[in-house]
Write a protein that holds these residues in place. Structure first.
Motif, PDB file in Angstrom:
ATOM      1  N   SER A   1       0.835  -1.212   0.000  1.00 27.04           N
ATOM      2  CA  SER A   1       0.000   0.000   0.000  1.00 27.04           C
ATOM      3  C   SER A   1       0.864   1.254   0.000  1.00 27.04           C
ATOM      4  O   SER A   1       0.652   2.169  -0.803  1.00 27.04           O
TER       5      SER A   1
ATOM      6  N   ARG B   1      -8.672  -1.021  -1.651  1.00 29.12           N
ATOM      7  CA  ARG B   1      -7.610  -1.713  -2.376  1.00 29.12           C
ATOM      8  C   ARG B   1      -7.871  -3.202  -2.352  1.00 29.12           C
ATOM      9  O   ARG B   1      -8.407  -3.728  -1.384  1.00 29.12           O
TER      10      ARG B   1
ATOM     11  N   PHE C   1      -5.625  -6.934  -3.079  1.00 32.23           N
ATOM     12  CA  PHE C   1      -4.264  -7.472  -3.087  1.00 32.23           C
ATOM     13  C   PHE C   1      -4.299  -8.929  -3.513  1.00 32.23           C
ATOM     14  O   PHE C   1      -5.271  -9.639  -3.245  1.00 32.23           O
TER      15      PHE C   1
ATOM     16  N   THR D   1      -1.190  -4.940  -5.922  1.00 32.50           N
ATOM     17  CA  THR D   1      -2.293  -4.168  -5.368  1.00 32.50           C
ATOM     18  C   THR D   1      -2.927  -3.319  -6.450  1.00 32.50           C
ATOM     19  O   THR D   1      -2.270  -2.946  -7.434  1.00 32.50           O
TER      20      THR D   1
END
Length: 147
Positions: free
Chosen positions: A39, A96, A98, A83
Motif C-alpha cells: 500500500s 484496495r 491485493f 495491489t
C-alpha cells in the motif's frame, strides 16, 4: 501467470527466516505486513508519501482488512504481491485489493481487500479527502467509473 485484475502495482518479496513461525511457514502477520508495505509503496509510486500526508494534515487509515489465506509460503520462496485501487468515493474512503503469488509455482497464496478512511492527522477524526488525494487515488482506480 496472470493477475486477478489488470495493471497491478507489484512488489517482489523474498521470504526470510525471520518471517517463519513455529509451524515452519510464513507467519500470518507477515502477510498483513506485506499488504501494508505494498500500500505504501504504491502510494509513493503514485506521488503521495508520508511527507505529503503530513503537509496536507490528512492520512488514509485502515478501516477494515479482509485477508483470505489460501496457501503457505516457506523460507527461500520468491513472492510477488500486487495491489490495485478498486474504489474511491472522492470524499472519505478508498478500497484496495491485493493478491500474493509464488513466483515459481504461480500459486496464489493470499487475496485481500482493505478499506481505508481519510482522517485529519492532527485530530484523528474523519475528514474529507483533500483534492490531491482525489486526483491521485481517484486517477489510479482500475475502473474510473467506480470513483
Amino acid at each position: 501467470m496472470s493477475w486477478d485484475l489488470p495493471h497491478p502495482f507489484t512488489l517482489d518479496i523474498a521470504v526470510e527466516a525471520s518471517h517463519i513461525d513455529h509451524y515452519g511457514h510464513v507467519n500470518n502477520a507477515e502477510y498483513l505486513r506485506w499488504v501494508e508495505r505494498a500500500s505504501w509503496a504504491h502510494s509513493r509510486a503514485l506521488g503521495l508519501g508520508l511527507e505529503d500526508y503530513r503537509a496536507l494534515d490528512r492520512g488514509m487509515v485502515v478501516h477494515r482488512h479482509e485477508l483470505d489465506y489460501l496457501a503457505p509460503a516457506f523460507e527461500g520462496d520468491r513472492l510477488q504481491i500486487a495491489t490495485w485501487i478498486v474504489a474511491c468515493d472522492g470524499r472519505l474512503t478508498l478500497e484496495r485489493r491485493f493478491q500474493l503469488r509464488n513466483d515459481t509455482t504461480g500459486a496464489t497464496l493470499l487475496r485481500a481487500h482493505t478499506r481505508f478512511a481519510c482522517i485529519e492527522l492532527s485530530s484523528g477524526r474523519p475528514r474529507r479527502m483533500p483534492a490531491r488525494f482525489v486526483e491521485v487515488y481517484g486517477g489510479a482506480v482500475i475502473s474510473p467509473a467506480v470513483c
